[in-house]
Design an enzyme around this catalytic site. Sequence first.
Site, mmCIF file in Angstrom:
data_model
loop_
_atom_site.group_PDB
_atom_site.id
_atom_site.type_symbol
_atom_site.label_atom_id
_atom_site.label_comp_id
_atom_site.label_asym_id
_atom_site.label_seq_id
_atom_site.Cartn_x
_atom_site.Cartn_y
_atom_site.Cartn_z
ATOM 1 C CE LYS A 72 -8.002 2.992 21.538
ATOM 2 N NZ LYS A 72 -8.691 3.371 22.793
ATOM 3 C CB SER A 147 -6.549 1.174 25.261
ATOM 4 O OG SER A 147 -7.673 1.975 24.922
ATOM 5 C CB SER A 171 -8.414 4.649 26.488
ATOM 6 O OG SER A 171 -8.231 3.418 27.130
HETATM 7 N N1 GLN Z 1 -7.526 1.295 31.055
HETATM 8 C C1 GLN Z 1 -8.961 1.205 31.177
HETATM 9 C C2 GLN Z 1 -9.406 -0.212 30.881
HETATM 10 O O1 GLN Z 1 -8.557 -1.005 30.661
HETATM 11 C C3 GLN Z 1 -9.606 2.171 30.258
HETATM 12 C C4 GLN Z 1 -9.597 1.733 28.859
HETATM 13 C C5 GLN Z 1 -10.262 2.691 27.942
HETATM 14 O O2 GLN Z 1 -10.553 3.824 28.302
HETATM 15 N N2 GLN Z 1 -10.579 2.194 26.771
HETATM 16 O O3 GLN Z 1 -10.553 -0.536 30.854
#
Ligand code: GLN
Length: 480
Positions: A72, A147, A171
């Site tokens: 990532k 994400s 994420s």
């Molecule tokens: N979707 C969640 C957020 O937007 C989690 C994101 C993540 O785990 N980096 O904060």
Amino acid sequence: MDALRIAEAVNAGALDPAEVVAEHRARIEAQDRRIHAFLTLNPAAEEEARAVARRVAAGERPPLAGVPFAVKDNLVTRGVRTTAGSRVLENFVPPYTATAVDRLRAAGAVLLGKTNLDEFAMGSSTEHSAFGPTRNPWDLKRVPGGSSGGSAAAVAAGMVPLALGSDTGGSIRQPAAYTGVLGFKPTYGRVSRYGLIAYASSLDVVGPFARSVGDLAAAMEAIAGRDPKDATSLEAAPAFTEALDRPVQGLRVAWVRETLGPGTDPGVREALERFAGVLEDLGLTVGEVGLPELEYALAAYYLVATSEASSNLARYDGTLYGARAPGEELVAAMKATRARYFGAEVKRRIFMGTFALSSGYYQAYYGRALRARAAIARAFERAFADYDLLLTPTAPTPAFRLGEKLADPLSMYLTDVNTVAANLAGLPALSLPAGFSRGLPVGVQLLGPPLADERLLAVARAYERAAGGVFRRPPPPPQG
Ligand code: GLN
């Protein structure tokens, strides 16, 4: 081929790591124009593969010899551009490498490239990437989740057997569920965060995506453990692969009532029920538990995460890293840099976090969120006095359509309703493919008490055996 099979063949001298890289590169070329999982390919991948071949020729047997992996793009890689999905880091080439990446390489794996993500890991669909969305290999009109959507899609589409993601509120797990692969969020601190571009430091965890439990455990074994460069990293990590074959009979599992509310897709519920049935066949007991405190998880998460983000992102002011907008004097230049190079969702989060931390509101928002966080951790502690594992759907529904939730941030945040609590409490959590709903993959989530990472993997492994494998290959993308 799965990671462990590649490593076995490479270590046996039956497979040349450079060949493995070439094959996976060809897959990326064939598919990624449509899927857009990658932001940057590692130009030195062939060279890294040749170095692994030399190690094997010299008698070394690295556990992940020649295994191509993706990372990532919020984990820094020396010499390879690292954007965090943001215009503000569009041309940033880091001078050092994240510990988790270093450790995969030390285990013999070969970095193939950097994957797409929501800007600074803020999002649930990869649509908040400044470089355009990633598409779900199962249905190109749908999101891969986020994400870490790029890493999940790359593993699902066979472009790499292994990838790293980060999980602040889901994420890793939510995109794993949406794309039909395995995703693991370790106990907070199990994996060093050194070199992970910070979103919310008390929640952020690095973890792997894979297509089999064995690969997931092998990756964990490589990346976990104390790192002097991260003061929150934990001492010695367990032997994850050895722990895989621990007996699971007699373990007590409970599904969490609150995570099967009316918003749950019927296909997701059926998959969870089938999954629980298999666990019972394997000799585990399956009960039900109520955790009413979870009602506050999403609100607490979005206050804690945005508060920490508002502080962590202060460094992107154009003075030290990345892009800088011109300005007559310092403060004006900083303002212009942020206004121009941060995307709308990142700005929204900085506003929310700054507001929650502002004097006069601090106790009303941030302080209460911390109390809710503590209450949630205590609720889990109580549940784990009676049960060894908890079970929930990873997400309430399968993957949604591109664009479907962009105009409504709250509905996007709601896709994390079952995942954020594990981060608030620091628990290990694993998302496992458990069937389909209307042709789209569905994931179930196993949660354990802190440091019970291996227990989750052992149960996942037993299920995988019983199911004859959990990964199903998505249909090839349409040609032309
Ligand atoms: N979707 C969640 C957020 O937007 C989690 C994101 C993540 O785990 N980096 O904060």
